[in-house]
Design a protein around this motif. Structure first.
Motif, short mmCIF file in Angstrom:
data_model
loop_
_atom_site.label_atom_id
_atom_site.label_comp_id
_atom_site.label_asym_id
_atom_site.label_seq_id
_atom_site.Cartn_x
_atom_site.Cartn_y
_atom_site.Cartn_z
N ASP B 280 7.18 -7.23 6.04
CA ASP B 280 6.38 -7.46 7.24
C ASP B 280 5.69 -6.17 7.70
O ASP B 280 5.26 -6.05 8.84
CB ASP B 280 7.28 -8.00 8.37
N ALA B 281 5.63 -5.17 6.80
CA ALA B 281 5.13 -3.85 7.21
C ALA B 281 3.63 -3.87 7.46
O ALA B 281 2.87 -4.56 6.77
CB ALA B 281 5.49 -2.81 6.17
N GLU B 282 3.20 -3.09 8.44
CA GLU B 282 1.78 -2.87 8.68
C GLU B 282 1.36 -1.50 8.14
O GLU B 282 0.20 -1.26 7.88
CB GLU B 282 1.48 -2.95 10.19
N ARG B 323 -0.65 -3.40 -10.69
CA ARG B 323 -0.58 -4.77 -10.17
C ARG B 323 0.50 -4.89 -9.09
O ARG B 323 0.32 -5.61 -8.10
CB ARG B 323 -0.31 -5.77 -11.31
N ASP B 324 1.61 -4.22 -9.32
CA ASP B 324 2.69 -4.23 -8.30
C ASP B 324 2.19 -3.62 -7.00
O ASP B 324 2.52 -4.10 -5.91
CB ASP B 324 3.90 -3.42 -8.78
N ILE B 325 1.42 -2.54 -7.12
CA ILE B 325 0.91 -1.86 -5.93
C ILE B 325 -0.02 -2.79 -5.17
O ILE B 325 0.08 -2.94 -3.95
CB ILE B 325 0.23 -0.54 -6.34
N MET B 326 -0.90 -3.47 -5.91
CA MET B 326 -1.81 -4.43 -5.25
C MET B 326 -1.02 -5.53 -4.56
O MET B 326 -1.30 -5.87 -3.41
CB MET B 326 -2.73 -5.06 -6.31
N GLU B 327 -0.06 -6.08 -5.27
CA GLU B 327 0.72 -7.21 -4.75
C GLU B 327 1.56 -6.79 -3.53
O GLU B 327 1.60 -7.48 -2.52
CB GLU B 327 1.62 -7.74 -5.89
N LYS B 328 2.21 -5.64 -3.64
CA LYS B 328 3.17 -5.25 -2.60
C LYS B 328 2.51 -4.63 -1.38
O LYS B 328 3.13 -4.54 -0.32
CB LYS B 328 4.19 -4.26 -3.20
N LEU B 329 1.27 -4.16 -1.53
CA LEU B 329 0.62 -3.50 -0.39
C LEU B 329 -0.59 -4.26 0.15
O LEU B 329 -1.31 -3.76 1.00
CB LEU B 329 0.22 -2.06 -0.77
N LYS B 330 -0.79 -5.48 -0.35
CA LYS B 330 -2.04 -6.19 0.02
C LYS B 330 -2.09 -6.56 1.50
O LYS B 330 -3.16 -6.71 2.07
CB LYS B 330 -2.25 -7.42 -0.86
N HIS B 331 -0.91 -6.66 2.15
CA HIS B 331 -0.88 -7.13 3.55
C HIS B 331 -0.86 -5.98 4.57
O HIS B 331 -0.91 -6.22 5.76
CB HIS B 331 0.35 -8.00 3.78
N VAL B 332 -0.78 -4.73 4.12
CA VAL B 332 -0.63 -3.63 5.08
C VAL B 332 -1.99 -3.11 5.55
O VAL B 332 -3.01 -3.32 4.89
CB VAL B 332 0.24 -2.47 4.53
N ALA B 358 -6.05 1.41 -7.46
CA ALA B 358 -5.46 0.08 -7.62
C ALA B 358 -5.82 -0.80 -6.42
O ALA B 358 -6.18 -1.97 -6.58
CB ALA B 358 -3.94 0.20 -7.74
N LEU B 359 -5.78 -0.24 -5.22
CA LEU B 359 -6.02 -1.02 -4.01
C LEU B 359 -7.49 -1.37 -3.82
O LEU B 359 -7.83 -2.27 -3.07
CB LEU B 359 -5.47 -0.27 -2.78
N TYR B 360 -8.37 -0.67 -4.53
CA TYR B 360 -9.80 -0.95 -4.46
C TYR B 360 -10.11 -2.38 -4.91
O TYR B 360 -11.07 -2.99 -4.48
CB TYR B 360 -10.58 0.05 -5.31
N ARG B 365 -9.11 -4.31 1.95
CA ARG B 365 -8.37 -3.11 1.55
C ARG B 365 -7.78 -2.38 2.75
O ARG B 365 -8.43 -2.24 3.78
CB ARG B 365 -9.30 -2.14 0.83
N PRO B 366 -6.53 -1.86 2.58
CA PRO B 366 -5.99 -0.99 3.63
C PRO B 366 -6.66 0.37 3.59
O PRO B 366 -7.28 0.74 2.60
CB PRO B 366 -4.51 -0.87 3.26
N LYS B 367 -6.52 1.12 4.70
CA LYS B 367 -6.90 2.53 4.68
C LYS B 367 -5.86 3.25 3.83
O LYS B 367 -4.66 2.99 3.96
CB LYS B 367 -6.84 3.11 6.10
N VAL B 368 -6.30 4.16 2.97
CA VAL B 368 -5.35 4.88 2.12
C VAL B 368 -5.58 6.37 2.29
O VAL B 368 -6.70 6.86 2.04
CB VAL B 368 -5.51 4.50 0.63
N VAL B 369 -4.56 7.08 2.77
CA VAL B 369 -4.69 8.53 2.97
C VAL B 369 -3.62 9.27 2.17
O VAL B 369 -2.61 8.69 1.78
CB VAL B 369 -4.61 8.92 4.47
N ASN B 370 -3.87 10.53 1.95
CA ASN B 370 -3.02 11.32 1.06
C ASN B 370 -2.37 12.50 1.80
O ASN B 370 -3.01 13.16 2.60
CB ASN B 370 -3.89 11.87 -0.08
#
Lengths: 206, 412
Positions: B280-282, B323-332, B358-360, B365-370
């Protein structure tokens, strides 16, 4: 028992961080491992940690423990300690180790009984003193001429903190050195356990 | 059925040596380098004590260590080595040869900063420098996982659909020199016989109408050659096959992890990624190595405050589990990627770049920062992660301006 502040996330009935400071060759690293093994025997979780830089014989050397009743997943430096074990009084002035004490700290010191001026630096502390050097010399425990005091200091830890049992510590020592050396080191731990004196207890440790 | 195990106090290096002892490779060739040295020290004691029949080869450099492993594996043997930092860089030439010859060598890497300036402490720059060498790469969180993963690595490497070398990475000093309770199998034959099925059995191939062993076995009816000249006529096809083998490794990593879990009772997510409070993570944090251990305490603390934050630890880095990254982070809404590696001249650290790529692929898409952190063993206390995680919360609420990359815990 000590509960780590909420900033660090651990909610535990038991959590200690320990700093061992000795001189290169005195066996502080081995002491932290013996302690961790003895704790494991009593189903207490422990990490024994060492970081090397440019350590060499005679220079200050640090080793660390984290101790808890739950599995510890922290993987970063031990910066502050609930217990500080000092292998000789000269290391107090030589290092800044006492600046790393938590508010309620137990200090375990190898000293021939000279009075130690640390009152100004610490608010609440318990000081436990043992003459581990004399114990080592009595038992003729030396490596390359240096008295072996690390096993005695683990015995002193058990006396000062009330855990682990001296029995577990002696068992571990005999497992690590299954020979006459092990017996002598176990004896040193036992003697230190008997002879450690709590000479200052200005603190209240629940 | 879970097999009988015993508890020992082992650091990550000793856990590696115990895993190697229980595997009993045919050949171990190694050159000492901090923070890996304890591995080969302990293993050489096991050899001297007669606990393993391994041929232990002391060499004069890491280049030779890897070359000896190539020879041993090409001859059909099970080969193991360990290194770190500059030692791994010196091996680089032979790493590509090992993977292209499809040799199932296993190597432990106690992650250490690469000189210069000279530094012996942890970061992942050493492993990241060899991320394109065609090796399967796994990152462990603690000494128990190191023991388990080194054993699994042999089975992954030797799978006939993979036949690739495997690197098992773990953080120098933080894991390599930190002792903890580690469960090891009481009977080494559980590892050698039951799990690995006895000595290595090289794959069989068809050659000139006959079935031969893919090894330099003089008993082969038709001789096999390793490493001949391979120019514009076939090189590309061989590279394409290597690429397919790497893709195959993904499922094999999962299968081997599950098979091992049935013997050990221990699992690390599904063997590829290890999610924590992600459902349920944001806000999500992505990291590898030992830092996730400390991060989970911070996540627990923030969860108690009602903040919906979770963690995705990558255990498998090559093949990259996009694929795991896309699947597991698609809702955040916001993803913070934590790189413990150099990013010189890059858009960000290597983990960030690949995670972001991967998230592209996602529609939304979520915001992705490093965050680049912990270089050269710089401390990674919970307070430091808290500061960064709070920033991620700020990005999700629109109170903090998103950025590409920041450096965490550095004096500027």
């Amino acid at each position: 028992m000590y509960s780590r502040n909420k900033n660090s996330g651990v909610v535990s009935t038991m959590y200690y961080e320990v700093i061992w400071v000795g001189r290169g060759g005195q066996g502080a690293v081995t002491a932290s491992r013996i302690l961790a093994k003895a704790l494991n025997k009593e189903n207490i979780w422990a990490q024994a940690i060492v970081f090397f830089g440019a350590e060499r014989r005679g220079a200050p050397v640090y080793a660390y423990n984290r101790i808890s009743d739950q599995a510890i997943k922290y993987h970063h430096f031990v910066t502050k300690a609930d217990v500080i074990v000092i292998f000789e009084p000269s290391l107090i002035g030589l290092t800044n180790v006492l600046d790393r004490a938590r508010e309620k700290v137990t200090i375990i010191l190898n000293s021939a009984g000279k009075s130690i001026e640390i009152d100004g630096k610490l608010k609440e502390y318990q000081l436990a003193v043992v003459d581990a050097t004399s114990i080592a010399l009595q038992l003729n425990l030396r490596v390359a001429g240096i008295p072996v005091i690390n096993t005695a200091m683990v015995g002193a830890f058990a006396k000062a903190l009330g855990f682990p049992s001296i029995k577990s510590i002696k068992e571990v020592i005999n497992e690590v050195w299954p020979s006459k050396i092990g017996e002598l080191n176990a004896e040193a731990a036992e003697k230190a356990y008997q002879e450690t004196k709590i000479i200052k207890s200005s603190m209240v440790r629940e | 059925m879970v097999e009988e195990q015993e508890e020992r106090l082992l650091n990550g290096d000793e856990a590696t040596a115990w895993a190697a002892y229980h595997v009993e490779p045919d050949v171990v060739a190694a050159y000492p380098i901090t923070p890996q040295t304890i591995i080969v020290e302990r293993f050489s004691e096991f050899v001297a004590d007669g606990l393993v029949r391994t041929e232990f080869v002391s060499v004069e450099s890491e280049h030779s260590a890897m070359s000896a492993c190539v020879g041993a594996a090409a001859a059909g043997g099970r080969a193991f080595t360990a290194t770190a930092a500059n030692g791994l860089q010196l091996m680089n030439e032979i790493l590509y040869i090992a993977s292209s010859l499809r040799l199932p060598i296993v190597m432990a890497v106690a992650n250490r900063a690469v000189s210069g300036p000279i530094n012996i402490h942890c970061d992942h720059t050493d492993a990241m420098n060899v991320r394109d060498a065609g090796w399967v790469m796994l990152f462990c969180e603690d000494a128990q996982e190191v023991y388990d993963t080194v054993i699994q690595a042999f089975k992954i490497a030797e799978n006939p659909n993979v036949l690739l070398p495997v690197i098992v990475s773990f953080d120098g000093f933080l894991i390599s020199h930190t002792a903890q309770k580690v469960k090891v199998f009481k009977d080494p034959s559980v590892v050698r016989e039951k799990f690995l099925g006895g000595p290595r059995k090289p794959a069989k191939i068809k050659l000139m109408g006959q079935e031969v062993e893919l090894s330099l076995n003089p008993k082969n009816p038709v001789p096999v050659t390793f490493g001949p000249l391979d120019l514009y006529d076939y090189y590309f096809e061989h590279k394409r096959q290597q690429s397919l083998a790497m893709q195959n490794a993904y499922n094999v990593v999962k299968e081997v992890h599950e098979e091992y879990a049935r013997l050990s009772g221990r699992r690390y997510g599904d063997g590829v990624t290890v999610p924590y409070k992600l459902d349920d993570a944001e806000i999500a944090v992505v990291a590898m190595g030992s830092a996730p251990g400390t991060m989970r305490y911070v996540i627990d603390e923030m969860r108690e405050e009602g903040i919906k934050i979770g963690l995705l630890r990558l255990r498998l880095f090559r093949p990259f589990p996009y694929r795991d990254i896309m699947e597991k982070l698609k809702h955040v809404k916001v993803v913070g990627v934590f790189d413990r590696a150099q990013d010189q001249g890059m858009m960000g650290g290597p983990l960030f770049i690949e995670t972001r790529a991967a998230l592209y692929e996602l529609e939304s898409r979520p915001k992705v920062v490093n965050y680049v952190f912990g270089l050269g063993g710089r401390d990674t206390p919970p307070e430091m992660f808290r500061e960064a995680f709070d920033e991620l919360v700020g990005i999700s609420k629109g109170t903090v301006k998103p950025f590409i990359r920041k450096y965490l815990g550095v004096r500027e």
